[in-house]
Design an enzyme around this catalytic site. Structure first.
Site, short mmCIF file in Angstrom:
data_model
loop_
_atom_site.label_atom_id
_atom_site.label_comp_id
_atom_site.label_asym_id
_atom_site.label_seq_id
_atom_site.Cartn_x
_atom_site.Cartn_y
_atom_site.Cartn_z
N ASP A 108 0.86 -1.20 0.00
CA ASP A 108 0.00 0.00 0.00
C ASP A 108 0.89 1.25 0.00
O ASP A 108 1.25 1.75 -1.05
CB ASP A 108 -0.92 -0.09 1.22
CG ASP A 108 -1.90 1.06 1.32
OD1 ASP A 108 -2.13 1.73 0.31
OD2 ASP A 108 -2.45 1.28 2.42
N LYS A 136 -1.69 -2.23 -4.44
CA LYS A 136 -2.70 -1.20 -4.73
C LYS A 136 -2.22 -0.27 -5.83
O LYS A 136 -1.03 0.01 -5.96
CB LYS A 136 -3.00 -0.40 -3.46
CG LYS A 136 -3.82 -1.21 -2.47
CD LYS A 136 -4.44 -0.33 -1.42
CE LYS A 136 -5.18 -1.18 -0.41
NZ LYS A 136 -5.71 -0.37 0.69
N VAL A 158 -9.61 -3.20 1.40
CA VAL A 158 -10.10 -4.56 1.18
C VAL A 158 -9.96 -5.42 2.44
O VAL A 158 -9.18 -5.09 3.34
CB VAL A 158 -9.35 -5.24 0.00
CG1 VAL A 158 -9.60 -4.51 -1.30
CG2 VAL A 158 -7.84 -5.34 0.28
P1 IMP Z 1 2.03 -0.47 3.68
O1 IMP Z 1 3.03 -0.57 4.78
O2 IMP Z 1 1.32 0.86 3.67
O3 IMP Z 1 2.52 -0.87 2.30
O4 IMP Z 1 0.81 -1.41 4.02
C1 IMP Z 1 0.97 -2.68 4.24
C2 IMP Z 1 0.07 -3.16 5.35
O5 IMP Z 1 -1.04 -2.32 5.61
C3 IMP Z 1 -0.52 -4.47 4.91
O6 IMP Z 1 0.32 -5.51 5.31
C4 IMP Z 1 -1.83 -4.50 5.63
O7 IMP Z 1 -1.64 -5.07 6.89
C5 IMP Z 1 -2.22 -3.06 5.79
N1 IMP Z 1 -3.19 -2.67 4.75
C6 IMP Z 1 -2.93 -1.94 3.65
N2 IMP Z 1 -4.03 -1.79 2.89
C7 IMP Z 1 -5.02 -2.45 3.54
C8 IMP Z 1 -6.41 -2.70 3.23
O8 IMP Z 1 -6.96 -2.31 2.20
N3 IMP Z 1 -7.08 -3.46 4.14
C9 IMP Z 1 -6.52 -3.95 5.28
N4 IMP Z 1 -5.23 -3.76 5.58
C10 IMP Z 1 -4.48 -3.01 4.72
#
Ligand code: IMP
Ligand code: MG
Length: 180
Positions: A108, A136, A158
């Site tokens: 994300d 995403k 999601v």
């Molecule tokens: P990042 O560190 O922002 O890349 O996000 C990674 C973590 O955020 C993932 O491992 C998820 O645990 C959480 N996450 C990101 N998007 C979502 C979503 O749409 N639903 C639920 N958890 C999310």
């Protein structure tokens, strides 16, 4: 945002097919040429979201493996925007000189992989590759290097197949968009 499940984004049969493809590719990439019995890997699912994905993935990887665990929190409680990633627990074991595959549910903001990959490199891993089930469609996610991606998805919140909202819906067999 009240936590109801909205439309199904990826049905379970599509997830199962793609997980098998990823497992085949990862296995091939970690098998030395002409030495199929020598393949070996350390798998580190980033908990809790990657638990279900990892469980399915490894059952299609017929190679020797160790499994370590790392727990990262980025969406505590009812947040639907990342609050910044922090490691809240780890049980990785000795990865010195080993080929590590970090597995996460969603790419994300990229904060989680940017935090965890250097940590595992500092533990002395020979290589650290990354695998996410979902990426995403947003610049931060596209710009974060990752080795294996299951599905590209729209920039929506999601749930399902291990992924929760406020600790709910992890146990859905499919990926769904959370209702509004
Ligand atoms: P990042 O560190 O922002 O890349 O996000 C990674 C973590 O955020 C993932 O491992 C998820 O645990 C959480 N996450 C990101 N998007 C979502 C979503 O749409 N639903 C639920 N958890 C999310
Ligand atoms: Mg996560």
């Amino acid at each position: 945002m009240h936590g109801d499940i909205g439309r199904v984004l990826i049905p379970h049969d599509k997830i199962a097919t793609r997980v098998r493809e990823l497992a085949r590719q990862i296995t091939a990439d970690h098998t030395p040429p002409n030495m199929p019995g020598e393949a070996e890997i350390s798998i580190v699912p980033i908990l809790t979201g990657a638990l279900v994905f990892c469980g399915d993935l490894i059952r299609h990887m017929p190679i020797a493996m160790k499994i370590g665990l790392m727990t990262v929190s980025s969406y505590p409680g009812r947040s639907i925007r990342t609050q910044g990633s922090s490691v809240i627990g780890q049980q990785i074991g000795d990865v010195t000189g080993r080929h590590v595959l970090l597995i996460d549910d969603i790419l994300d903001s990229g904060g989680t992989l940017k935090l965890v990959k250097p940590l595992v490199q500092e533990l002395g891993a020979a290589t650290v590759k990354t695998c996410v089930l979902l990426r995403k469609d947003r610049p931060a996610a596209r710009e974060t290097p990752v080795d294996y991606v299951g599905f590209e998805i729209p920039d929506e919140f999601v749930v399902g197949y291990g992924i929760d909202y406020a600790q709910r819906n992890r146990n859905l067999p499919h990926i769904a968009v959370l209702g509004t």
